[in-house]
Design an enzyme around this catalytic site. Structure first.
Site, PDB file in Angstrom:
ATOM      1  NE  ARG A 222       0.217   6.694   0.315  1.00  0.00           N
ATOM      2  CZ  ARG A 222       0.874   5.344   0.870  1.00  0.00           C
ATOM      3  NH1 ARG A 222       2.150   5.529   0.881  1.00  0.00           N
ATOM      4  NH2 ARG A 222       0.057   4.658   1.128  1.00  0.00           N
TER       5      ARG A 222
ATOM      6  CE  LYS B 230      -7.139  -1.114  -2.090  1.00  0.00           C
ATOM      7  NZ  LYS B 230      -7.107   0.258  -1.549  1.00  0.00           N
TER       8      LYS B 230
ATOM      9  CG  HIS C 276      -4.696  -7.232   5.017  1.00  0.00           C
ATOM     10  ND1 HIS C 276      -4.700  -8.162   4.260  1.00  0.00           N
ATOM     11  CD2 HIS C 276      -6.180  -7.752   5.701  1.00  0.00           C
ATOM     12  CE1 HIS C 276      -5.395  -9.423   4.395  1.00  0.00           C
ATOM     13  NE2 HIS C 276      -6.435  -8.687   5.124  1.00  0.00           N
TER      14      HIS C 276
ATOM     15  CD  GLU D 292      -8.348  -7.497  -5.150  1.00  0.00           C
ATOM     16  OE1 GLU D 292      -8.172  -6.481  -5.717  1.00  0.00           O
ATOM     17  OE2 GLU D 292      -7.671  -7.993  -4.362  1.00  0.00           O
TER      18      GLU D 292
END
Length: 621
Positions: A297, A116, A235, A200
């Site tokens: 994907r 990430k 999540h 974040e």
């Protein structure tokens, strides 16, 4: 076009790939673990090869065993589905090195987008806006704590190699950061073999919007519009829809163009998803939509894109992997109507969404909409893999119609004795705020208590009473019949629902769907399943509580840590031990201030649901 295809996956995605491959005349090879030997995908493939024991690392994550199976079967190509090895660049390279076609993204693109922090830096260079945060290499607790303080709480800790909500924690207070970081790192290491994280800014009213992209080996790259995946718990996505409600033409063009730009930046090939997070506090402004990550994907939620576009995305994958151009150019791809996908999980929403395992003795799925399922009645839901039972996909000319179809379909679902979230899905689909598209990723946190049927309501009690009234009328202790002038008779019935006693009213004309399973009467209502029966003579309702200090495991799983020893003094809420199931951690905490009594388990021990693991005794100061 390839002649044969090995599917390096299981369950519903394996069945989905087999279906399209057969349409194209491609011979299919399934691989399976010992736990999956009896599942439908094994029977439906032209050939099936056993991989090994149930644990994923000894079967579906064993690169050597999958390559051996491919060579043994003469497979010309390998499709990894999603999860497992689908975003493993080393495995993709090994497949190509062995002379087979890899039906997936190029290894270089997987590596570029797989971490990430690196992906965000790449996107910044390509001019794609990213969420503010810390992406640096210093992974010390001190540095991460300092960065979190600088960003400002709440913050989000995310595994660098993460996905699916694993290795992710929201931290609201500085004093909780160290514990959340440690837990996140453990979970990330277990799920991905990499404990690195990034920090974040936590967005208060976030919408999760993603764009389906597709590219071929000839340099063509298109998008197939967006999906909204904001309805989540822990999540993990619960209901997805396409298109995203409230996204106007200007914002759609901005986000879809950014997605194509992101795909081109890594020379992408095949199916991919560019995920964005939007600050929806005042509408969907393109200036407040940021790149989050790329999934290299096919996605679990790809059916909603198929529904609104009319395209078979697995067919597109197989054509592109074979060297053919994209079936359509950007101008030829159109959007038709609205679609929803609801994920039917074997889990108990009333117990914090803990997974439920066991044999599906009774399973009835809707026939009025598309259903993608990896299991049928009689199959086993094990603790080794994702607890998904099926995906329920509804399509209509507009959002209201599609959502009504979804609500009706979810209400038809019958699952027993494994617990499921069918009732939750049915309630979400009729919830006024959801129908009005007032959604963000905190929707279930705000509405959860009203959406989860932890106790039967009056209608369910009366339906149970109606179903049991024949038996009740035969026993004067449990039935009182009143006569009313100019009114119908009313039969009051004492009954048991899920072990608790109630008074209900048997009413003429009240429909109740019941089945008999192993001497248990089961009532199905709006997706929920309740065991019902008449009480025994003199029975009183048991008073269960936490006052006795007996701590039971709420799910089957593996004890990964024990935080206390016998004789320790603990305060209410202190963590006692942690159980892991399906790579998700669940901490068991002290129900009151007291002293730790007998410890029944240690790290590395497997426990069953409701197994006693430790006791806490109320101690004197």
């Amino acid at each position: 076009m390839m002649e044969s295809l090995l599917i390096a996956n299981r369950g519903e995605i394996a069945r989905r790939i087999i279906c399209t491959a057969k349409i194209l005349g491609i011979r299919t090879i399934a691989v399976y673990s010992e736990a999956d030997a009896g599942l439908p995908f094994v029977r439906e493939a032209d050939e099936a090869i056993a991989l090994g024991p149930p644990p994923a690392r000894e079967s579906y994550l064993s690169e050597a065993r999958i390559l051996e199976a491919a060579q043994k079967s003469g497979a010309a190509a390998i499709h990894p589905g999603y999860g497992f090895l689908s975003e493993n660049a080393d495995f993709a390279e090994a497949v190509e090195k062995a002379g087979m076609i890899w039906v997936g993204a190029p290894p270089a693109a997987i590596r570029a987008m797989g971490l990430k922090d690196a992906a965000k830096q790449l996107m910044q260079a390509a001019g794609v806006p990213v969420t503010p945060g810390y992406l640096g290499p210093d992974q010390s607790e001190a540095r991460l704590t300092t960065e979190a303080d600088a960003i400002g709480y709440p913050v989000l800790i995310k595994a660098v190699a993460g996905g699916g909500g694993k290795g992710m924690r929201r931290i609201d207070r500085p004093q909780d950061f160290a514990e959340g970081l440690a837990s996140c790192q453990r979970e990330a290491a277990a799920a991905f073999g990499d404990d690195r994280v990034l920090i974040e800014r936590y967005i208060a009213n976030p919408r999760h919007i993603e764009v389906q992209v597709f590219a071929d080996k000839l340099g063509n790259c298109v998008h197939l519009f967006e999906r909204d995946c904001s309805l989540q718990r822990r999540h993990q996505k619960v209901i997805e829809e396409a298109p995203a409600p409230g996204l106007d033409a200007v914002a759609r063009a901005a986000i879809c163009d950014a997605a194509v730009k992101a795909a081109r930046a890594v020379n992408y090939v095949g199916a991919g998803t560019i995920e964005f997070i939007a600050d929806a506090s005042s509408g969907l402004d393109p200036d407040r939509i940021w790149f989050m990550e790329m999934n290299t994907r096919l996605q679990v939620e790809h059916p909603v894109t198929e529904a609104i576009s009319g395209e078979d995305l697995v067919l597109w994958q197989l054509k592109v992997a074979s060297g053919e151009p994209l079936p359509k150019g950007q101008g030829e791809i159109t959007m038709n109507g609205w679609a929803f996908e609801a994920r039917l999980y074997a889990e108990n929403p009333a117990a914090g969404y803990l997974p439920s395992t066991g044999r599906l003795d009774h399973l009835k799925l809707p026939t009025s909409v598309r259903v993608d399922s990896g299991v049928v009645e009689g199959d086993e839901i094990t603790a080794f893999y994702d607890p998904m039972i099926a995906k329920i996909i509804a399509h209509g000319p507009n959002r209201e119609t599609a959502l009504s179809k979804l609500a009706a379909a979810c209400a038809e679902i019958e699952v027993w004795p494994v617990k499921s979230n069918a009732g939750l899905l049915a309630r979400i689909a009729i919830e006024p705020d959801f129908r009005a598209a007032r959604i963000d990723t905190g929707f279930l946190d705000r509405h959860g208590q009203s959406l989860v049927a932890s106790e039967p309501d009056e209608t369910v009690i009366d339906k149970a009473a109606t179903a049991l009234s024949k038996a009740a009328h035969g026993d004067p202790w449990y039935a009182l019949t009143g006569f009313r002038i100019a009114g119908p008779s009313d039969s009051r019935v004492r009954l048991r629902i899920d072990g608790h006693l109630h008074w209900g009213h048997a009413r003429a004309g009240l429909e109740a769907k019941t089945i008999e399973m192993d001497e248990t009467t089961v009532l199905f209502d709006a997706g929920n399943a309740w065991s019902i029966g008449l009480p025994h003579a003199g029975e009183v309702e048991a008073n269960h509580g936490v006052g006795d200090g007996a701590i039971l495991s709420p799910m089957p799983g593996l004890v990964i840590s024990v935080e206390v020893t016998e004789g320790d003094r603990v305060a209410k809420g202190d963590r006692l031990l942690t159980v892991e199931a399906m790579k998700m951690e669940h901490s068991l905490r002290a129900p009151f201030d007291g002293i730790v009594g007998k410890l029944q388990v240690s790290p590395g021990v497997r426990v069953s649901e409701n197994q006693l693991v430790v006791t806490v005794m109320k101690g004197e100061e």
